[in-house]
Design a protein around this motif. Structure first.
Motif, mmCIF file in Angstrom:
data_model
loop_
_atom_site.group_PDB
_atom_site.id
_atom_site.type_symbol
_atom_site.label_atom_id
_atom_site.label_comp_id
_atom_site.label_asym_id
_atom_site.label_seq_id
_atom_site.Cartn_x
_atom_site.Cartn_y
_atom_site.Cartn_z
ATOM 1 N N GLU A 38 -2.690 2.175 9.878
ATOM 2 C CA GLU A 38 -3.844 3.057 10.100
ATOM 3 C C GLU A 38 -5.180 2.337 9.859
ATOM 4 O OE1 GLU A 38 -1.871 4.989 6.636
ATOM 5 O OE2 GLU A 38 -3.833 5.931 6.411
ATOM 6 N N HIS A 39 -5.193 1.329 8.975
ATOM 7 C CA HIS A 39 -6.455 0.619 8.704
ATOM 8 C C HIS A 39 -6.746 -0.453 9.736
ATOM 9 C CE1 HIS A 39 -5.564 1.958 4.365
ATOM 10 N NE2 HIS A 39 -6.340 2.829 4.956
ATOM 11 N N THR A 40 -5.701 -1.151 10.167
ATOM 12 C CA THR A 40 -5.985 -2.199 11.163
ATOM 13 C C THR A 40 -6.260 -1.566 12.535
ATOM 14 O OG1 THR A 40 -3.622 -2.651 11.548
ATOM 15 C CG2 THR A 40 -4.744 -3.991 9.906
ATOM 16 N N ALA A 64 -0.295 2.883 6.310
ATOM 17 C CA ALA A 64 -0.585 1.638 5.579
ATOM 18 C C ALA A 64 0.157 1.619 4.251
ATOM 19 C CB ALA A 64 -2.086 1.529 5.344
ATOM 20 N N GLY A 65 0.467 0.418 3.795
ATOM 21 C CA GLY A 65 0.990 0.256 2.430
ATOM 22 C C GLY A 65 2.449 -0.156 2.389
ATOM 23 N N GLU A 66 2.832 -0.675 1.230
ATOM 24 C CA GLU A 66 4.192 -1.192 1.016
ATOM 25 C C GLU A 66 5.257 -0.108 1.266
ATOM 26 O OE1 GLU A 66 4.671 -4.481 0.210
ATOM 27 O OE2 GLU A 66 6.834 -4.297 0.046
ATOM 28 N N VAL A 99 2.597 -6.314 5.290
ATOM 29 C CA VAL A 99 3.543 -5.225 5.560
ATOM 30 C C VAL A 99 3.823 -5.151 7.059
ATOM 31 C CG1 VAL A 99 3.770 -2.704 5.554
ATOM 32 C CG2 VAL A 99 3.017 -3.896 3.485
ATOM 33 N N VAL A 100 2.764 -5.211 7.855
ATOM 34 C CA VAL A 100 2.941 -5.134 9.313
ATOM 35 C C VAL A 100 3.660 -6.385 9.832
ATOM 36 C CG1 VAL A 100 1.687 -5.152 11.520
ATOM 37 C CG2 VAL A 100 1.001 -3.567 9.712
ATOM 38 N N THR A 101 3.300 -7.570 9.309
ATOM 39 C CA THR A 101 3.941 -8.787 9.842
ATOM 40 C C THR A 101 5.409 -8.871 9.390
ATOM 41 O OG1 THR A 101 3.014 -10.169 8.054
ATOM 42 C CG2 THR A 101 1.781 -10.085 10.114
ATOM 43 N N ILE A 212 -0.940 -26.260 3.201
ATOM 44 C CA ILE A 212 0.009 -26.483 2.104
ATOM 45 C C ILE A 212 1.295 -25.701 2.359
ATOM 46 C CG2 ILE A 212 0.452 -26.190 -0.379
ATOM 47 C CD1 ILE A 212 -2.603 -26.539 -0.813
ATOM 48 N N LYS A 213 1.141 -24.407 2.676
ATOM 49 C CA LYS A 213 2.353 -23.596 2.898
ATOM 50 C C LYS A 213 3.138 -24.155 4.089
ATOM 51 C CE LYS A 213 4.884 -19.543 3.451
ATOM 52 N NZ LYS A 213 5.097 -18.133 3.345
ATOM 53 N N ASN A 214 2.418 -24.502 5.143
ATOM 54 C CA ASN A 214 3.099 -24.944 6.360
ATOM 55 C C ASN A 214 3.894 -26.224 6.135
ATOM 56 O OD1 ASN A 214 3.627 -24.515 9.185
ATOM 57 N ND2 ASN A 214 2.385 -26.344 9.534
HETATM 58 P P1 NAD Z 1 -0.759 -4.857 3.318
HETATM 59 O O1 NAD Z 1 -0.172 -5.262 4.596
HETATM 60 O O2 NAD Z 1 -0.266 -3.607 2.695
HETATM 61 O O3 NAD Z 1 -2.343 -4.799 3.481
HETATM 62 C C1 NAD Z 1 -3.136 -4.385 2.406
HETATM 63 C C2 NAD Z 1 -4.099 -3.274 2.808
HETATM 64 O O4 NAD Z 1 -5.162 -3.818 3.603
HETATM 65 C C3 NAD Z 1 -3.460 -2.171 3.664
HETATM 66 O O5 NAD Z 1 -3.990 -0.935 3.275
HETATM 67 C C4 NAD Z 1 -3.930 -2.516 5.075
HETATM 68 O O6 NAD Z 1 -3.976 -1.401 5.913
HETATM 69 C C5 NAD Z 1 -5.319 -3.026 4.790
HETATM 70 N N1 NAD Z 1 -5.893 -3.933 5.793
HETATM 71 C C6 NAD Z 1 -5.248 -4.907 6.463
HETATM 72 N N2 NAD Z 1 -6.142 -5.629 7.165
HETATM 73 C C7 NAD Z 1 -7.349 -5.066 6.969
HETATM 74 C C8 NAD Z 1 -8.650 -5.391 7.407
HETATM 75 N N3 NAD Z 1 -8.901 -6.466 8.150
HETATM 76 N N4 NAD Z 1 -9.678 -4.595 7.012
HETATM 77 C C9 NAD Z 1 -9.446 -3.540 6.192
HETATM 78 N N5 NAD Z 1 -8.238 -3.212 5.714
HETATM 79 C C10 NAD Z 1 -7.200 -3.971 6.098
HETATM 80 O O7 NAD Z 1 -0.559 -5.984 2.197
HETATM 81 P P2 NAD Z 1 -0.654 -7.569 2.200
HETATM 82 O O8 NAD Z 1 -1.156 -7.902 0.858
HETATM 83 O O9 NAD Z 1 -1.327 -8.097 3.384
HETATM 84 O O10 NAD Z 1 0.872 -8.007 2.306
HETATM 85 C C11 NAD Z 1 1.784 -7.716 1.288
HETATM 86 C C12 NAD Z 1 3.173 -7.833 1.842
HETATM 87 O O11 NAD Z 1 3.394 -9.175 2.300
HETATM 88 C C13 NAD Z 1 4.250 -7.563 0.796
HETATM 89 O O12 NAD Z 1 5.186 -6.692 1.357
HETATM 90 C C14 NAD Z 1 4.871 -8.923 0.559
HETATM 91 O O13 NAD Z 1 6.226 -8.829 0.200
HETATM 92 C C15 NAD Z 1 4.689 -9.572 1.895
HETATM 93 N N6 NAD Z 1 4.740 -11.031 1.873
HETATM 94 C C16 NAD Z 1 5.554 -11.664 2.753
HETATM 95 C C17 NAD Z 1 5.622 -13.045 2.771
HETATM 96 C C18 NAD Z 1 6.484 -13.731 3.792
HETATM 97 O O14 NAD Z 1 6.672 -14.964 3.692
HETATM 98 N N7 NAD Z 1 7.000 -13.056 4.764
HETATM 99 C C19 NAD Z 1 4.855 -13.795 1.869
HETATM 100 C C20 NAD Z 1 4.020 -13.117 0.979
HETATM 101 C C21 NAD Z 1 3.975 -11.726 0.985
#
Ligand code: NAD
Length: 356
Positions: A38-40, A64-66, A99-101, A212-214
Motif C-alpha cells: 500500500e505504501h509503494t 504493508a508489513g511483515e 517483504v515485497v521482494t 560487499i554483499k554481492n
Molecule cells: P518492508 O518491506 O516491510 O518495508 C518497510 C516499510 O516501508 C513498509 O511499510 C513499506 O510499505 C514502506 N516503504 C517501502 N518503500 C517505501 C518508500 N520508498 N517510501 C515510503 N515507504 C516505503 O521492510 P524492509 O525492511 O524493506 O524488509 C524487511 C524484510 O526483508 C524482512 O522480511 C526480512 O526478513 C527481509 N530480508 C530478506 C533478505 C534476503 O536476502 N532475501 C535480506 C534481509 C532482509
C-alpha cells in the motif's frame, strides 16, 4: 550507467528511466505484473508506470508489513496471477521493500514452476540486502523465512530517489545491514559509514554496501560456506524480531532487531572468537547510540531460545552462529550453547542506556 554483475543478473543503478523499458522489451514477455504494497503504490508506483506501456501490465497490491509475508498472501498473489491469465512467459516486477521482494520472489519462483521476476527495491534495507542474492521466502507463525527458495531475479534496479519518501525509522533499519557489511568484511567501510550522514546514506555508500554483499553471494550463492558470514547478528536478531512480531504493538523493524542481535553476537564473538574488548565496546556503543535499547526481559529468554532452536541455520539441533574474530573478519559455524546465548542476552540487558 553504473552496473554490477551478480550471480546471473545485472544490478542497475539509477537507470530505470533509461533502461527498464528496454529490459522488458528484450525479455519478449507476454505480459508483466507490478507487485506493490500500500505504501509503494502511493510513493513509488507512478515513477514506474509513467515510463512503461500502460497496455502491457496489471497491478497487484498487498498490505504493508511483515504480517504480509505469509502463505495466505502468497496464495493471494498466485490467485491474482491466475485471474489475470498470467502465462509462463510473464514477468513479475517486485516494487517494494524486503517483504515485497521476498514474497514476490517466492510467489514468482513457484507460480507455474517459476516465472521471471525482477526486483525494484524501495527501502534502504531491500536495496543493500534483501534484493541481492536470490533468497526468496515467507514466514510461518512468525518463524522468519522458514519456507523459501534460492531463485535469482532477472535484474535488480536500484534507484536512490525512492529513499526520499522512506520514513527515518526505515532508513535506520537498512543502515543496520550496511553497518553489518562493514563489520563482517570491510573495516574501512565500517569506519567510513559510522561517521557519514546516517540520516540518508549517499548513493556511493549504498553502492559500496551492495558491492560487499554481492561479492559474498557470488562466491557462495546457496550458502554452503562463505555466505554464512552475512548471518552475523541474525541468530539472536531473528529471534528478537519473531518475538517482537508476536508480542509488541509496534514491533521491531528487521534492522532494529538485527542491531540488538549484533550487540549480543559481538559479545559472543568476544567470548568465543577472539574479538577484542575494545571492538566489542565500539560495536556496542555504535548500535546503542543509533538504535537505543530493546527491553528484553529475562523471563523471555526461554521463548527466545525456543525460537532460535527452530532457526533454519541450525545443524543437528545445534545453534550455529557467525561470529567476528575482529572488525572486518568473520568466522562461520560457531556452535553456541543455550547458556552462552542467554549470557549474551544478559550482557545486552545489563547495558546502560539513557535515551537522548
Ligand atoms: P518492508 O518491506 O516491510 O518495508 C518497510 C516499510 O516501508 C513498509 O511499510 C513499506 O510499505 C514502506 N516503504 C517501502 N518503500 C517505501 C518508500 N520508498 N517510501 C515510503 N515507504 C516505503 O521492510 P524492509 O525492511 O524493506 O524488509 C524487511 C524484510 O526483508 C524482512 O522480511 C526480512 O526478513 C527481509 N530480508 C530478506 C533478505 C534476503 O536476502 N532475501 C535480506 C534481509 C532482509
Amino acid at each position: 550507467m553504473k552496473q554490477i554483475q551478480s550471480i546471473s543478473y545485472p544490478i542497475y543503478f539509477d537507470s530505470i528511466a533509461t533502461h527498464l523499458n528496454q529490459f522488458i522489451a528484450d525479455g519478449k514477455y507476454s505480459r508483466f505484473f507490478i507487485l506493490t504494497d500500500e505504501h509503494t503504490s502511493k510513493h513509488c508506483l507512478e515513477y514506474i508506470t509513467s515510463k512503461v506501456d500502460p497496455d502491457k501490465y496489471d497491478l497487484l497490491e498487498i498490505s504493508a508489513g511483515e504480517e504480509s509475508k505469509t502463505i495466505d498472501f502468497c496464495i493471494g498473489i498466485w490467485k491474482m496471477l491466475i485471474d489475470f491469465d498470467a502465462d509462463r512467459n510473464s514477468l513479475l516486477i517486485n516494487l517494494g521493500g524486503g517483504v515485497v521482494t521476498d514474497l514476490g520472489g517466492f510467489a514468482a519462483s513457484t507460480y507455474k514452476r517459476g516465472i521471471d521476476f525482477i526486483h525494484i527495491p524501495t527501502t534502504l534495507l531491500s536495496q543493500v540486502d534483501a534484493s541481492i542474492g536470490g533468497k526468496t521466502g515467507i514466514d510461518i507463525d512468525n518463524l522468519k523465512n522458514i519456507i523459501g527458495t534460492f531463485t535469482q531475479p532477472k535484474a535488480v534496479f536500484i534507484e536512490h530517489t525512492f529513499l526520499q519518501t522512506l520514513p527515518a525509522r526505515q532508513i535506520k533499519s537498512g543502515l543496520a545491514e550496511m553497518l553489518k557489511h562493514g563489520l563482517i568484511a570491510d573495516v574501512a567501510y565500517w569506519e567510513k559509514l559510522k561517521v557519514s550522514n546516517l540520516e540518508l546514506p549517499s548513493t556511493e555508500l549504498v553502492y559500496e554496501s551492495i558491492l560487499i554483499k554481492n561479492k559474498v553471494v557470488m562466491a557462495d550463492p546457496t550458502e554452503r560456506g562463505l555466505r554464512k558470514i552475512l548471518n552475523f547478528g541474525h541468530t539472536i536478531g531473528h529471534a528478537l524480531e519473531s518475538y517482537s512480531l508476536d508480542n509488541d504493538k509496534n514491533p521491531l523493524t528487521h534492522g532494529e532487531a538485527i542491531a540488538a542481535g549484533m550487540i549480543c553476537e559481538a559479545w559472543l564473538s568476544h567470548q568465543k572468537a577472539g574479538l577484542s574488548a575494545e571492538a566489542l565496546q565500539e560495536i556496542t556503543d555504535t548500535f546503542l547510540s543509533i538504535y537505543g535499547k530493546y527491553d528484553v526481559k529475562e523471563s523471555c529468554h526461554p521463548m527466545l531460545r525456543g525460537i532460535m532452536k527452530k532457526d533454519k541455520k541450525n545443524q543437528g539441533g545445534k545453534i550455529n552462529c557467525s561470529l567476528l574474530t575482529k572488525i572486518g573478519e568473520t568466522q562461520i559455524d560457531n556452535i553456541c550453547t543455550d547458556d552462552e546465548l542467554c549470557d549474551s542476552l544478559k550482557y545486552y540487558a545489563s547495558l546502560a542506556y539513557e535515551p537522548a
